[in-house]
Design a protein around this motif. Sequence first.
Motif, PDB file in Angstrom:
ATOM      1  N   ASN A   1     -14.267  55.643  42.757  1.00 53.32           N
ATOM      2  CA  ASN A   1     -13.740  54.446  41.939  1.00 53.32           C
ATOM      3  C   ASN A   1     -12.503  54.789  41.323  1.00 53.32           C
ATOM      4  O   ASN A   1     -12.145  54.192  40.374  1.00 53.32           O
ATOM      5  CB  ASN A   1     -14.692  53.681  40.948  1.00 53.32           C
ATOM      6  N   ARG A   2     -11.775  55.929  41.804  1.00 50.51           N
ATOM      7  CA  ARG A   2     -10.372  56.312  40.891  1.00 50.51           C
ATOM      8  C   ARG A   2      -9.710  56.249  42.040  1.00 50.51           C
ATOM      9  O   ARG A   2      -9.283  57.389  42.209  1.00 50.51           O
ATOM     10  CB  ARG A   2     -10.849  57.543  40.162  1.00 50.51           C
ATOM     11  N   PRO A   3      -9.327  55.338  42.972  1.00 43.57           N
ATOM     12  CA  PRO A   3      -8.365  55.532  44.079  1.00 43.57           C
ATOM     13  C   PRO A   3      -7.014  56.191  43.645  1.00 43.57           C
ATOM     14  O   PRO A   3      -6.316  55.650  42.637  1.00 43.57           O
ATOM     15  CB  PRO A   3      -8.006  53.940  44.550  1.00 43.57           C
ATOM     16  N   PHE A   4      -6.498  56.912  44.454  1.00 39.20           N
ATOM     17  CA  PHE A   4      -5.131  57.520  44.271  1.00 39.20           C
ATOM     18  C   PHE A   4      -4.088  56.768  44.480  1.00 39.20           C
ATOM     19  O   PHE A   4      -3.829  55.786  45.506  1.00 39.20           O
ATOM     20  CB  PHE A   4      -4.986  58.736  45.099  1.00 39.20           C
ATOM     21  N   ARG A   5      -3.512  56.415  43.254  1.00 34.05           N
ATOM     22  CA  ARG A   5      -2.032  55.371  43.309  1.00 34.05           C
ATOM     23  C   ARG A   5      -0.882  56.319  43.296  1.00 34.05           C
ATOM     24  O   ARG A   5      -0.538  56.725  41.937  1.00 34.05           O
ATOM     25  CB  ARG A   5      -2.172  54.496  42.451  1.00 34.05           C
ATOM     26  N   SER A   6      -0.267  56.479  44.364  1.00 34.29           N
ATOM     27  CA  SER A   6       1.062  57.240  44.124  1.00 34.29           C
ATOM     28  C   SER A   6       2.106  56.335  43.641  1.00 34.29           C
ATOM     29  O   SER A   6       2.496  55.360  43.783  1.00 34.29           O
ATOM     30  CB  SER A   6       1.552  57.520  45.471  1.00 34.29           C
ATOM     31  N   LYS A   7       2.847  56.897  42.417  1.00 36.88           N
ATOM     32  CA  LYS A   7       3.754  56.571  41.707  1.00 36.88           C
ATOM     33  C   LYS A   7       5.345  56.959  42.119  1.00 36.88           C
ATOM     34  O   LYS A   7       6.144  56.415  41.659  1.00 36.88           O
ATOM     35  CB  LYS A   7       3.657  56.798  40.186  1.00 36.88           C
ATOM     36  N   ARG A   8       5.026  57.641  43.523  1.00 38.00           N
ATOM     37  CA  ARG A   8       6.228  57.949  44.138  1.00 38.00           C
ATOM     38  C   ARG A   8       6.393  57.364  45.490  1.00 38.00           C
ATOM     39  O   ARG A   8       5.636  57.811  46.308  1.00 38.00           O
ATOM     40  CB  ARG A   8       6.348  59.353  44.068  1.00 38.00           C
ATOM     41  N   PRO A   9       7.266  56.484  45.625  1.00 38.46           N
ATOM     42  CA  PRO A   9       7.384  55.836  46.986  1.00 38.46           C
ATOM     43  C   PRO A   9       7.705  56.762  48.043  1.00 38.46           C
ATOM     44  O   PRO A   9       7.213  56.704  49.179  1.00 38.46           O
ATOM     45  CB  PRO A   9       8.334  54.887  46.913  1.00 38.46           C
ATOM     46  N   TRP A  10       8.223  57.819  47.757  1.00 38.30           N
ATOM     47  CA  TRP A  10       8.467  58.839  48.886  1.00 38.30           C
ATOM     48  C   TRP A  10       7.488  59.567  49.413  1.00 38.30           C
ATOM     49  O   TRP A  10       7.209  59.953  50.465  1.00 38.30           O
ATOM     50  CB  TRP A  10       9.660  60.200  48.233  1.00 38.30           C
ATOM     51  N   MET A  11       6.344  59.724  48.501  1.00 38.62           N
ATOM     52  CA  MET A  11       5.032  60.584  48.969  1.00 38.62           C
ATOM     53  C   MET A  11       4.348  59.603  49.801  1.00 38.62           C
ATOM     54  O   MET A  11       4.024  59.918  50.924  1.00 38.62           O
ATOM     55  CB  MET A  11       4.275  60.707  47.778  1.00 38.62           C
ATOM     56  N   ASP A  12       4.228  58.303  49.538  1.00 40.44           N
ATOM     57  CA  ASP A  12       3.487  57.279  50.670  1.00 40.44           C
ATOM     58  C   ASP A  12       4.381  57.080  51.838  1.00 40.44           C
ATOM     59  O   ASP A  12       3.771  57.029  52.875  1.00 40.44           O
ATOM     60  CB  ASP A  12       3.578  55.800  49.958  1.00 40.44           C
ATOM     61  N   ASN A  13       5.633  57.102  51.792  1.00 31.04           N
ATOM     62  CA  ASN A  13       6.599  57.121  53.038  1.00 31.04           C
ATOM     63  C   ASN A  13       6.360  58.656  53.666  1.00 31.04           C
ATOM     64  O   ASN A  13       6.417  58.389  55.268  1.00 31.04           O
ATOM     65  CB  ASN A  13       7.945  57.204  52.579  1.00 31.04           C
ATOM     66  N   LEU A  14       6.167  59.732  52.945  1.00 31.97           N
ATOM     67  CA  LEU A  14       5.979  60.837  53.731  1.00 31.97           C
ATOM     68  C   LEU A  14       4.637  60.800  54.711  1.00 31.97           C
ATOM     69  O   LEU A  14       4.595  61.280  55.817  1.00 31.97           O
ATOM     70  CB  LEU A  14       5.870  62.006  53.029  1.00 31.97           C
TER      71      LEU A  14
END
Length: 261
Positions: A130-143
């Motif tokens: 219940n601690r979902p990873f939330r990327s604060k860096r859009p480039w990481m999600d895009n990768l």
Amino acid sequence: MAELLPWQYALIGLVFVWSGFVRSGLGFGGAVLALPFLLLVLNKPLVFLPIISIHLLIFSSWIAFKGWRERKSQDVAGSNIDWHYLGQSMKVMIIPKLVGVFGLLTLPAEILSSIIFVIVIVYAIGYVLNRPFRSKRPWMDNLFLALGGYVSGTSLIGAPLIVAVYASHVAKHQLRDTLFVLWFILVAIKMVSFMIAGVDLQLIHQLWLLPCAFIGHLIGERFHRYIISNETPLFFRVLGSVLIAVSVVGILRQFALFIQA
């Protein structure tokens, strides 16, 4: 598949029931969680991939349309599909997808798959706790989206990585139907590559495997309604648990292939 024995046909039918259940219940995993078991019966991926792809095209269209019709009949505002994030993510995935489909870039499949499964496990543990990873860096999600798009072009195992990112950006009630529209687009591109390459689409086996998948689909629909009506932590724990299961199966399969080599 003409050389198979009756008990092998029965096992394949049961695996497709399982595939339909997973696909309908969570919106992903129908291919990744079914292929390892199918390949134990008949180690010919190109026999099963076209069948799974056709199933996905049929059920994704049906579920997306059904969700739209239900919301329209109930006069519910908004859409069951997050079109904004779908379009945004497709801009990231489309080129890597095409690169993967046409084989313009060759990377060792074992290394690529292992990297994906490790990344997915990191994401999934956060959901289970219940601690979902939330990327604060859009480039990481895009990768991760680009990597998932590329792998979905070379095979059908990119879904776990894509889902891990989508779950952080798409509302829970929209997640499954949005994923189904995405799968339809990605698999349609894959099907074109099958036809260009002259791959046998195994259409004769749809006559008995499609009903098997439909049975699993109906059971999965009931399961999806249950988890979606419960509190959000339960939904994400189930999602995370399935992602971990998918990844562990994938890693074990890569390890087994390495040992055989």
